[in-house]
Design an enzyme around this catalytic site. Structure first.
Site, PDB file in Angstrom:
ATOM      1  CE1 TYR A  53      -4.328   0.271  -0.351  1.00  0.00           C
ATOM      2  CE2 TYR A  53      -4.348  -1.590   1.168  1.00  0.00           C
ATOM      3  CZ  TYR A  53      -4.990  -0.783   0.239  1.00  0.00           C
ATOM      4  OH  TYR A  53      -6.284  -1.033  -0.093  1.00  0.00           O
ATOM      5  CD  GLU A  55      -4.929   5.155   0.706  1.00  0.00           C
ATOM      6  OE1 GLU A  55      -5.189   6.126   1.416  1.00  0.00           O
ATOM      7  OE2 GLU A  55      -5.584   4.105   0.711  1.00  0.00           O
ATOM      8  CG  ASP A 202      -8.357   9.854 -24.068  1.00  0.00           C
ATOM      9  OD1 ASP A 202      -7.394   9.100 -24.248  1.00  0.00           O
ATOM     10  OD2 ASP A 202      -9.446   9.465 -23.618  1.00  0.00           O
ATOM     11  CB  THR A 228      -4.874   3.620 -21.579  1.00  0.00           C
ATOM     12  OG1 THR A 228      -4.889   3.617 -23.004  1.00  0.00           O
ATOM     13  CG2 THR A 228      -6.222   4.056 -21.055  1.00  0.00           C
ATOM     14  CE  LYS A 231      -7.281   1.908 -25.432  1.00  0.00           C
ATOM     15  NZ  LYS A 231      -7.417   2.574 -24.146  1.00  0.00           N
ATOM     16  NE  ARG A 237      -7.035  -4.004 -19.612  1.00  0.00           N
ATOM     17  CZ  ARG A 237      -7.035  -4.212 -20.930  1.00  0.00           C
ATOM     18  NH1 ARG A 237      -6.206  -5.071 -21.470  1.00  0.00           N
ATOM     19  NH2 ARG A 237      -7.866  -3.564 -21.698  1.00  0.00           N
TER      20      ARG A 237
END
Ligand code: DSN
Length: 442
Positions: A53, A55, A202, A228, A231, A237
Site C-alpha cells: 500500500y 497512498e 486523450d 492509457t 494500447k 492496464r
C-alpha cells in the site's frame, strides 16, 4: 511464463489462462486498442509490488515501508517524461488505474461539478468518458459534443471553433476511441485558448505511435494529456496524466484522493518497463510498421469493395461502414469473424442509425498483429479474409423490433457452427497466424 505454482494451487484458473493463451496465439487479434505486452512487462506487473500500500505520492505517503515503491514510481515518472521528450515544465502522474478513472480525475481535479466540457460524440469516435449520457462524466458535468463532418467523416475545425465560442466550455477534450485520422492538436489547443479553456488530449490509442515518431505529438503545447498504457504503448492496464506544471497540484489531487486510493505499484513498475522498451529502435520500427500495415489493410478491404469511414486511415485503426448492407449488422460480423478466429469489435459509426449494442460498424486495427512481426503481405491476406466474411454475413438482416434482436443474434451465432465459409476462413487464419510467435505468450 510457466505458472508452476498456479498450476498446482488453482488448476481451474491455470486452465483458463492456458486457454486464453491459446486463443491469443491461434488467431488474429485485430482490436485496435489491444496489443501484446512483453514477458518483462508481465513479470513486473505480476511481481510482489502487488503487496504494498502506498497512498499519496513518493516522499509523502500515508504508509510506512514505501522506500522501494517510491523509487519505482519516480523511475516510471522519469521515463514517462523522457519517452515524450518533456522537460521540467510538465509533470506526470502515473497512478491512474486506467483510462476511465484518469479522465474523471482530470475533470474532478480541474473543474467544478456542473462545468461545461467539450468533446467528441461517442458515435463519431469519442470515448464513453467523453460525456456519454450513460457515463458518470455526463451526470457530473455538462457536455457539449462536436462531431465529424457528414461528408468527409473527419473533424471540421471551423465548426468546432464556432461551437466552442457558443458554449464557452472550461475544458476541450481532443481524443478518440474510434477515429482513424490524425487530429490537429495544435488547432484544438488554439481553439481552447481563444476562449480561455484548458486543452486536454486523450492520446490513449496513439501514445505508442507518438513515442515512435510516426504520429504528431500533443506536446509541448497541450495543457493536459492523458494516456492509457496498454494500447500501442504495450504496457500493463493503467494510465498516466501529463500536465503543465501549473496544473500539477489539481491533477494530483484529482487522482488521489479525488478518484482513487492506493496506487497499484506493480502496474506502475510494468509501465516503467514498457516505457523503457518504447524508447528503443525496435519499438520505433514497430510503430512504423503499424502505420504501413494499417494502410495495407485499408487498401485490401477497399479493393474488395468495402466502405471505410473517412475513406482510410492515418493511424493504427480503421472502421468498416456496414450501412451499405443495412443497419445494425456490426454484431453479426464481430461474431462471424470471431468464429473464424479474427478478433475485432462492433462499433458505432457517425450518425449510426442503430443503437450502440447493435451498431453498424466494425473497428479493427493492427498493433497486435504487428507486434507478432506481420507485414503488408499478411495484412493484404487478412483484408481479403475479413472482406469475404463481411460480404457473406452482413447480408443477414437485423430486426428493427428491439425485442427480436437478441434472439436474431442467437440464431445467427448458431448458424455459424460448421458453416463451410467459416471453416475455410478459419483454417486460413490459423495457417497465417501460426507462422508468427506472440510476445509475452510464447
Ligand atoms: N475500450 C477502449 C477501446 O477499446 O478503445 C477505450 O477505453
Amino acid at each position: 511464463m510457466n505458472y508452476e505454482h498456479l498450476k498446482k494451487e488453482d488448476p481451474e484458473v491455470y486452465e483458463l489462462i492456458q486457454k486464453e493463451a491459446g486463443r491469443q496465439k491461434e488467431g488474429l487479434e485485430m482490436i485496435p486498442s489491444e496489443s501484446y505486452a512483453s514477458a518483462a512487462v508481465l513479470e513486473a506487473t505480476g511481481s510482489i509490488l502487488n503487496n504494498k500500500y502506498a497512498e499519496n505520492y513518493p516522499g509523502r505517503r500515508y504508509y510506512g515501508g514505501c522506500v522501494n515503491v517510491d523509487l519505482v514510481e519516480r523511475l516510471c515518472q522519469k521515463r514517462a517524461k523522457e519517452a515524450f521528450g518533456l522537460g521540467d515544465n510538465y509533470h506526470v502522474n502515473v497512478q491512474p488505474y486506467s483510462g476511465s478513472p484518469a479522465n474523471l480525475a482530470v475533470y474532478v481535479g480541474l473543474l467544478n461539478l456542473g462545468d461545461t466540457i467539450m468533446a467528441l460524440r461517442l458515435d463519431h469516435g469519442g470515448h464513453l468518458t467523453h460525456g456519454n449520457p450513460a457515463n458518470l462524466s455526463a451526470k457530473a458535468f455538462k457536455f457539449v459534443h462536436y462531431e465529424v463532418n457528414a461528408k468527409t467523416e473527419t473533424l471540421d475545425y471551423d465548426a468546432i471553433e464556432k461551437l466552442a465560442f457558443e458554449h464557452k466550455p472550461k475544458l476541450i477534450v481532443s481524443g478518440f476511441t474510434s477515429y482513424p485520422r490524425i487530429i490537429d492538436f495544435k488547432r484544438m489547443h488554439e481553439i481552447a485558448k481563444s476562449i480561455g479553456a484548458i486543452s486536454m488530449v486523450d492520446m490513449s490509442h496513439i501514445s505508442g505511435l507518438i513515442i515512435g515518431g510516426v504520429h504528431p505529438s500533443p506536446f509541448p503545447f497541450t495543457d493536459v494529456v492523458m494516456t492509457t498504457t496498454h494500447k500501442t504503448l504495450r504496457g500493463p492496464r493503467g494510465a498516466m496524466i501529463f500536465c503543465k506544471k501549473e496544473y500539477k497540484e489539481q491533477i494530483d489531487k484529482g487522482v488521489f484522493p479525488g478518484m482513487q486510493g492506493g496506487p497499484h505499484e506493480h502496474t506502475i513498475a510494468g509501465i516503467a518497463v514498457a516505457l523503457k522498451e518504447s524508447m528503443t529502435p525496435e519499438f520505433k520500427e514497430y510503430t512504423e510498421q503499424i502505420i504501413k500495415n494499417t494502410k495495407a489493410l485499408a487498401e485490401s478491404l477497399m479493393e474488395e469493395g468495402l466502405k471505410l469511414i473517412s475513406g482510410g486511415s492515418d493511424n493504427h485503426l480503421l472502421m468498416i461502414d456496414l450501412r451499405p448492407f443495412g443497419p445494425g449488422r456490426g454484431i453479426f460480423i464481430e461474431k462471424a469473424l470471431e468464429a473464424a478466429e479474427i478478433s475485432v469489435n462492433k462499433q458505432p459509426i457517425p450518425n449510426d442509425p442503430s443503437p450502440p449494442f447493435y451498431p453498424s460498424g466494425i473497428r479493427l486495427g493492427t498493433p497486435a498483429v504487428t507486434s507478432r512481426g506481420m507485414k503488408e503481405q499478411e495484412m493484404q491476406k487478412a483484408g481479403k479474409l475479413i472482406a469475404r466474411i463481411v460480404k457473406e454475413f452482413a447480408l443477414t438482416e437485423m430486426p428493427l423490433d428491439r425485442e427480436k434482436r437478441a434472439s436474431a443474434v442467437k440464431e445467427f451465432a448458431a448458424s455459424l457452427e460448421n458453416h463451410p465459409t467459416i471453416k475455410e476462413v478459419k483454417s486460413q487464419v490459423i495457417a497465417l497466424a501460426s507462422k508468427f510467435s506472440v510476445p509475452g505468450v510464447d
